[in-house]
Design a protein around this motif. Structure first.
Motif, mmCIF file in Angstrom:
data_model
loop_
_atom_site.group_PDB
_atom_site.id
_atom_site.type_symbol
_atom_site.label_atom_id
_atom_site.label_comp_id
_atom_site.label_asym_id
_atom_site.label_seq_id
_atom_site.Cartn_x
_atom_site.Cartn_y
_atom_site.Cartn_z
ATOM 1 N N LEU A 192 24.648 37.367 43.979
ATOM 2 C CA LEU A 192 24.606 38.723 43.787
ATOM 3 C C LEU A 192 26.626 39.422 44.008
ATOM 4 C CD1 LEU A 192 21.186 40.513 44.173
ATOM 5 C CD2 LEU A 192 22.009 39.865 42.039
ATOM 6 N N ASN A 193 26.721 40.332 43.987
ATOM 7 C CA ASN A 193 27.351 40.903 43.860
ATOM 8 C C ASN A 193 27.352 42.394 43.340
ATOM 9 O OD1 ASN A 193 30.218 41.665 44.695
ATOM 10 N ND2 ASN A 193 31.640 40.620 43.700
ATOM 11 N N SER A 194 28.283 43.397 44.075
ATOM 12 C CA SER A 194 28.360 44.705 43.022
ATOM 13 C C SER A 194 29.018 45.371 43.656
ATOM 14 C CB SER A 194 26.999 45.870 43.838
ATOM 15 O OG SER A 194 27.725 45.117 45.355
ATOM 16 N N GLU B 191 29.923 46.591 47.695
ATOM 17 C CA GLU B 191 30.406 45.177 48.244
ATOM 18 C C GLU B 191 31.715 44.417 47.760
ATOM 19 O OE1 GLU B 191 26.365 41.955 48.892
ATOM 20 O OE2 GLU B 191 27.081 42.714 46.405
ATOM 21 N N ASN B 192 32.280 45.036 46.327
ATOM 22 C CA ASN B 192 33.498 44.736 46.226
ATOM 23 C C ASN B 192 34.130 42.876 46.684
ATOM 24 O OD1 ASN B 192 35.760 46.203 44.080
ATOM 25 N ND2 ASN B 192 36.257 46.125 46.499
ATOM 26 N N ILE B 193 33.168 41.974 46.189
ATOM 27 C CA ILE B 193 33.532 40.406 47.045
ATOM 28 C C ILE B 193 34.554 39.974 45.529
ATOM 29 C CG2 ILE B 193 33.316 38.925 47.357
ATOM 30 C CD1 ILE B 193 32.297 40.654 49.752
ATOM 31 N N THR B 194 35.554 40.469 45.481
ATOM 32 C CA THR B 194 36.359 39.629 44.396
ATOM 33 C C THR B 194 36.789 38.326 44.158
ATOM 34 O OG1 THR B 194 37.925 39.853 45.998
ATOM 35 C CG2 THR B 194 38.317 41.975 44.296
ATOM 36 N N GLU C 32 29.457 38.152 39.547
ATOM 37 C CA GLU C 32 27.939 37.521 40.429
ATOM 38 C C GLU C 32 28.621 35.725 39.964
ATOM 39 O OE1 GLU C 32 24.179 40.488 39.969
ATOM 40 O OE2 GLU C 32 24.990 38.272 38.216
ATOM 41 N N ALA C 33 28.871 35.007 41.243
ATOM 42 C CA ALA C 33 29.154 33.530 41.164
ATOM 43 C C ALA C 33 27.923 32.846 40.636
ATOM 44 C CB ALA C 33 29.698 32.891 43.124
ATOM 45 N N LYS C 34 28.497 32.014 39.470
ATOM 46 C CA LYS C 34 27.149 30.754 39.707
ATOM 47 C C LYS C 34 26.896 30.074 40.312
ATOM 48 C CE LYS C 34 27.731 33.886 35.723
ATOM 49 N NZ LYS C 34 28.389 35.258 36.273
ATOM 50 N N TYR C 35 25.734 30.158 41.076
ATOM 51 C CA TYR C 35 26.276 28.507 42.547
ATOM 52 C C TYR C 35 25.140 26.935 41.615
ATOM 53 C CZ TYR C 35 24.466 25.512 46.413
ATOM 54 O OH TYR C 35 24.978 25.358 46.730
#
Length: 488
Positions: free
Chosen positions: A280-282, A285-288, A359-362
């Motif tokens: 998850l990302n949002s 969080e602002n994870i680039t 959102e990173a796809k693991y």
């Protein structure tokens, strides 16, 4: 074995607030003044601890920021990307294979993965505080699944892969940390690679048999996702029968590889068709995640400035009827120079997040199909391999007509589809490594016609010690007994 490897990094775990995730969809309260022994008595707090373990996967060294981002490192080290002179030179150390224990361009994964492991082990330390039952089993299953996944990410990067060479199984592994004890300072690498894989598989088998399945929640492991990860682990181990069995179990629970219609939305929105596990990302969080590849892309265009661009030879492997071509790449000019840019991680119109906050796809079902197809080929089951390939390609090529291939032609197609499907997705380096292949770049430059300055490093042979990344010097400074990899 005890976790002291990243003592300084994980001291924050002693406060529950450090375990609280900022993820959307979660309602979590900070109570950082409560000692762990007192806090870890309620179901709410155990749930928060598990959320914290998943949340740590998005940290620096995994999928955040640019340098050391694991979405790009397996591409910049191989023939999938070429340095763009208009970029900022991020990840250039990895691109140039100048690995060093003092350089965090690659080795950030080691520290962050053990941070994830420590977070996963924390609720396990207090698991007996919960009454026997499904909730307790579920917490333990999630913790062990995350712990296994993080150990696997470390062992495949920093150690030999079982199928890589004849001596790989008996070569030096990593500590398999099963206790939450960040103050321990005497760990040594006393497991072989084979023993590490056995521990990973044991944890995953416990998880898949005990998890309370929630297949619609793609932000956590489900049975389908665990079986899918097992197919990856078994493939790397060279246990092809179990790779097929685990992969088939995953496919039976989640068969869609992402439809031809939905596939672009998997990357441009929150669509989860074919996704088994996402991180998850949002906006909060602002994870680039995507910044490692480029800046400036938008959903409709953009003055894209890329760090690395797609070589002409790879770009042309994606034919015009392949939906992945437009979903993954865009040809665009920056300062009047046309380049082939990666936009796979650039934008999320569905979530309304800023550029590169995706959102990173693991893990995706398409990889499971490819894992099983490869394992089936190794077992001589070309019928199964063809069936899986045709199912995948039907959802990637407009107007595709299934074909039956055999022998070397079939193998080459499995390898081609793996490269195309998992391009820019944390795979290419490991495909070369686990198959014991020479990494050979084409000598192309970054321009769309292949001209321009090529990379200095063109060839990496299978016996090069740099296939095993260096243990960070900071880890060895804290834990002097921890052995460095040969060649560093």
């Amino acid at each position: 074995m005890k976790n002291k490897i990243i003592k300084l990094t994980i001291l924050s775990i002693f406060t529950i607030v450090a375990l609280s995730s900022c993820e959307r969809e979660l309602d979590q309260n900070a109570f950082n003044q409560i000692p762990l022994d007192d806090a870890m008595t309620s179901e709410t707090n155990f749930t928060q601890a598990i959320n914290g373990a998943y949340s740590a996967i998005k940290g620096t060294g995994y999928f955040s920021v640019d340098t050391g981002n694991q979405t790009i490192v397996p591409d910049v080290t191989t023939d999938n990307l070429i340095y763009n002179p208009q970029g900022r030179s991020s990840n250039f150390t990895a691109y140039n294979w100048s690995f060093s224990p003092d350089n965090a361009s690659v080795t950030g994964l080691f520290t962050q993965a053990y941070f994830v492991i420590s977070r996963a082990n924390m609720p396990l330390k207090y698991i007996n505080n919960l009454p026997v039952g499904s909730f307790r089993n579920n917490i333990e299953a999630h913790a062990k699944a995350v712990r296994a996944a993080a150990h696997f990410d470390v062992v495949r990067a920093y150690c030999k892969i079982p199928t890589q060479s004849s001596d790989a199984n008996t070569s030096m592994g990593i500590p398999y940390v099963t206790e939450f004890n960040p103050l321990e300072t005497t760990t040594i690498r006393n497991l072989t690679v084979a023993q590490v894989y056995d521990n990973i598989i044991s944890d995953l088998n416990f998880a898949v048999n005990n998890i309370v399945d929630a297949p619609t929640d793609k932000s956590k492991f489900s049975k389908a996702a665990i079986y899918g990860l097992l197919s990856r682990v078994y493939l790397y181990k060279g246990d092809y029968n179990n790779a097929v069995a685990a992969g088939n179990s995953s496919i039976a629970l989640s068969a869609s590889v992402g439809s031809l219609v939905n596939f672009p939305n998997v990357w441009g929105s929150n669509n989860t068709d074919g996704v088994l596990l996402k991180i998850l990302n949002s906006t909060q969080e602002n994870i680039t995640v995507g910044v490692a590849y480029q800046q400036g892309a938008t959903a409709t265009g953009g003055n894209i400035r890329s760090e690395y661009v797609v070589p002409m030879s790879l770009y042309n492997l994606f034919v015009n009827t392949d939906i992945r071509k437009s979903a993954y790449m865009r040809r665009s000019a920056y300062q009047n120079v046309q380049r082939n840019h990666v936009i796979k991680w650039a934008f999320n119109t569905g979530g309304g997040t800023p550029l590169n906050v995706v959102e990173a796809k693991y893990l995706r079902t398409a990889e499971v199909y490819l894992n099983v197809a490869e394992a089936a080929y190794k077992l001589g089951n070309e019928t199964l391999a063809n069936t899986l390939l045709n199912t995948l390609k039907t959802q990637r090529y407009a107007g595709y007509t299934p074909v039956t291939l055999s022998g070397t032609t079939l193998w080459n197609e499995i390898m081609l589809q793996r490269r195309l499907e998992l391009a820019f997705e944390n795979d290419r380096f490991y495909t070369f490594k686990r198959l014991g292949l020479t990494m050979q770049r084409t000598g192309e430059g970054p321009n769309i016609d292949g001209t321009g300055v090529p990379s200095v490093i063109q060839t990496i042979t299978p016996n090069d010690t740099r296939w095993q990344w260096p243990i960070p010097q900071a880890t060895i400074n804290i834990t002097p007994t921890f052995q460095q990899n040969p060649g560093y």
